[in-house]
Design a protein around this motif. Structure first.
Motif, PDB file in Angstrom:
ATOM      1  N   THR A 186     -10.482  -3.406  -0.665  1.00 32.49           N
ATOM      2  CA  THR A 186      -9.709  -2.206  -0.993  1.00 32.49           C
ATOM      3  C   THR A 186      -8.363  -2.552  -1.626  1.00 32.49           C
ATOM      4  O   THR A 186      -7.881  -1.821  -2.505  1.00 32.49           O
ATOM      5  CB  THR A 186      -9.515  -1.324   0.244  1.00 32.49           C
ATOM      6  N   LEU A 187      -7.747  -3.660  -1.223  1.00 31.32           N
ATOM      7  CA  LEU A 187      -6.507  -4.069  -1.875  1.00 31.32           C
ATOM      8  C   LEU A 187      -6.752  -4.410  -3.345  1.00 31.32           C
ATOM      9  O   LEU A 187      -5.930  -4.095  -4.219  1.00 31.32           O
ATOM     10  CB  LEU A 187      -5.899  -5.276  -1.150  1.00 31.32           C
ATOM     11  N   GLY A 243       0.447  -5.915  -5.851  1.00 29.65           N
ATOM     12  CA  GLY A 243      -0.912  -5.799  -5.342  1.00 29.65           C
ATOM     13  C   GLY A 243      -1.664  -7.116  -5.438  1.00 29.65           C
ATOM     14  O   GLY A 243      -2.385  -7.510  -4.511  1.00 29.65           O
ATOM     15  N   GLN A 288      -7.108   5.767  -6.789  1.00 30.06           N
ATOM     16  CA  GLN A 288      -6.181   4.891  -6.088  1.00 30.06           C
ATOM     17  C   GLN A 288      -6.089   5.279  -4.606  1.00 30.06           C
ATOM     18  O   GLN A 288      -6.092   4.415  -3.722  1.00 30.06           O
ATOM     19  CB  GLN A 288      -4.796   4.973  -6.727  1.00 30.06           C
ATOM     20  N   LEU A 328      -6.434  -0.224   4.248  1.00 31.00           N
ATOM     21  CA  LEU A 328      -5.498  -0.792   5.219  1.00 31.00           C
ATOM     22  C   LEU A 328      -5.281   0.124   6.430  1.00 31.00           C
ATOM     23  O   LEU A 328      -5.427  -0.325   7.573  1.00 31.00           O
ATOM     24  CB  LEU A 328      -4.161  -1.114   4.544  1.00 31.00           C
ATOM     25  N   ASN A 380       5.276   0.366   7.038  1.00 27.92           N
ATOM     26  CA  ASN A 380       4.852   1.555   6.289  1.00 27.92           C
ATOM     27  C   ASN A 380       6.061   2.265   5.687  1.00 27.92           C
ATOM     28  O   ASN A 380       6.074   2.640   4.504  1.00 27.92           O
ATOM     29  CB  ASN A 380       4.117   2.537   7.203  1.00 27.92           C
ATOM     30  N   ASN A 425       2.726   1.966  -3.261  1.00 23.73           N
ATOM     31  CA  ASN A 425       1.828   2.612  -4.222  1.00 23.73           C
ATOM     32  C   ASN A 425       1.626   4.091  -3.906  1.00 23.73           C
ATOM     33  O   ASN A 425       1.609   4.944  -4.803  1.00 23.73           O
ATOM     34  CB  ASN A 425       0.474   1.908  -4.222  1.00 23.73           C
ATOM     35  N   VAL A 432       0.827  -1.204   0.000  1.00 26.91           N
ATOM     36  CA  VAL A 432       0.000   0.000   0.000  1.00 26.91           C
ATOM     37  C   VAL A 432       0.859   1.250   0.000  1.00 26.91           C
ATOM     38  O   VAL A 432       0.636   2.187  -0.788  1.00 26.91           O
ATOM     39  CB  VAL A 432      -0.954  -0.006   1.216  1.00 26.91           C
ATOM     40  N   MET A 453      -7.253  -1.137  -5.194  1.00 31.33           N
ATOM     41  CA  MET A 453      -5.940  -0.498  -5.353  1.00 31.33           C
ATOM     42  C   MET A 453      -5.201  -1.082  -6.550  1.00 31.33           C
ATOM     43  O   MET A 453      -4.616  -0.347  -7.367  1.00 31.33           O
ATOM     44  CB  MET A 453      -5.120  -0.714  -4.080  1.00 31.33           C
ATOM     45  N   LEU A 481      -6.529   3.023  -1.276  1.00 29.07           N
ATOM     46  CA  LEU A 481      -5.387   2.864  -0.383  1.00 29.07           C
ATOM     47  C   LEU A 481      -5.759   3.081   1.081  1.00 29.07           C
ATOM     48  O   LEU A 481      -5.038   2.648   1.984  1.00 29.07           O
ATOM     49  CB  LEU A 481      -4.265   3.848  -0.766  1.00 29.07           C
TER      50      LEU A 481
END
Length: 396
Positions: free
Chosen positions: A82-83, A175, A109, A116, A144, A26, A23, A86, A113
């Motif tokens: 959501t993944l 992804g 996008q 998560l 992260n 991206n 995530v 994305m 994102l």
């Protein structure tokens, strides 16, 4: 509850950290490419920065919806949806031909994102014991920063090898892999109790959190810290791409290796909280960032890079502690409390460039440093204020 160092702890932490890497790769991959986009589309630094900032802005705003939806759908289901979204929007970005189209798909996008960040810490808060929660949050925020590093490094390298759009293909593949692995390895929630989505209740929860001084001060500390920290990288990219440095996208991307000290700062945040009151430890992180910012005033490239190494350590120390503090202080609707923190965090990131632009026009990089130190001074004052309130309530 999932206990620290158990097999379930490692499975859950691995799945969430893997998703975090993808995530945030991206989210951040366009940042070292801003000078390239500025030249290609003939735009100013502030105009070009929206290709990056629109993603963080939409991510932040989407959290207001996802926190409440996850209470109804469940954390894992929302994460998988959501993944997948994305990944599809990343594939669409491989085909853009105009700046306006780039902005549109980056916004889409950014919305996906947000899944998560909206559910990860809420999942940990529900499923993990307190020692496991503190450790897992540190690992998650480290992931992260690793995602941000890898995305930027990949983008800089591929842009120098070919076209800037090439950067979206490998992250789209990652992804797909993340969707499969999270589906298989994230343990199902055992403490989660679904409740129907009620807009009125969601608004009431957010208003309740904003009325809690301990939470509001923490939101402001996280938001104002990222407001400056992230946008310092945006403006330094234009400095390093110009005379006397003339660095390419690859070398500008390498600047984000400085995030590795942020990984260390996140990882030790749990131990720091046991030795020093969390608000004071947050303030220490802010002081460290101010020191690093002063180092970047040098004309020597190695000192500029050293300043950003120092900055990353201090910032991620503050951010990790603030994230854990929100979860500990929230007395109800923990998912929305954590999501609201991230709303401040990402809206701050997407708007900090506007605040720093007049300082840039005034004195270029020294002006950015002045603007940064002013805002960090305000943030430091908020940390001290938070400590005084927490001490009065015997929370530290």
């Amino acid at each position: 509850m999932i206990e620290y160092k158990s097999a379930a702890f490692y499975r859950a932490t691995f799945a969430l950290c893997l998703a975090a890497v993808v995530v945030f790769a991206n989210l951040h991959l366009l940042q070292p490419l801003l000078p390239v986009l500025s030249r290609q589309f003939m735009l100013s630094p502030l105009q070009t920065s929206w290709a990056y900032a629109i993603g963080t802005l939409c991510l932040g705003l989407s959290l207001l919806v996802y926190a409440a939806l996850s209470d109804a759908w469940g954390r894992k289901k929302l994460l998988l949806v959501t993944l997948f979204g994305m990944t599809l929007s990343t594939l669409a970005l491989t085909q853009v031909e105009s700046f306006s189209t780039l902005l549109f798909w980056r916004a889409v996008q950014g919305i996906f994102l947000g899944g998560l960040p909206a559910v990860a810490i809420a999942y940990m808060g529900e499923e993990f014991s307190k020692p496991a929660l503190v450790a897992a949050v540190g690992f998650y925020i480290s992931a992260n920063s690793l995602g941000g590093i890898s995305g930027r490094l990949m983008a800089g390298a591929l842009a120098d090898l070919g076209h800037w759009q090439w950067v979206f293909w490998p992250v789209a593949l990652l992804g797909v892999i993340s969707c499969v692995l999270v589906w298989r390895h994230l343990p199902p929630a055992t403490q989660f109790v679904a409740k129907p989505f009620v807009l009125r209740q969601a608004l009431a929860d957010n208003l309740y959190h904003l009325r809690q001084p301990l939470l509001l001060l923490t939101y402001l500390i996280g938001g104002l810290s990222f407001f400056i920290f992230l946008n310092q990288y945006t403006y330094i990219a234009f400095v390093l791409s110009d005379a006397p440095y003339h660095l390419s996208s690859f070398w500008i991307g390498l600047l984000f290796v400085t995030y590795f000290t942020g990984t260390v700062g996140s990882a030790i945040s749990g131990k720091m909280a046991t030795k020093l009151a969390a608000p004071l430890a947050m303030g220490l992180g802010v002081l460290i960032v101010m020191l690093g910012t002063l180092l970047t005033l040098s004309n020597q490239l190695w000192l500029i890079v050293a300043g950003f190494f120092v900055n990353a350590f201090g910032f991620f120390l503050t951010h990790s502690l603030a994230s854990s503090w929100v979860n500990q202080c929230a007395t109800r609707a923990k998912a929305s409390a954590s999501a609201l923190y991230l709303v401040f965090y990402y809206v701050g990131a997407s708007t900090g460039g506007i605040y720093l632009q007049p300082f840039w026009q005034w004195l270029h990089w020294p002006g950015v440093v002045i603007g940064a130190l002013l805002m960090y001074s305000l943030t430091l004052g908020l940390c001290f204020w938070l400590w005084r309130r927490a001490k009065r309530l015997q929370l530290c």
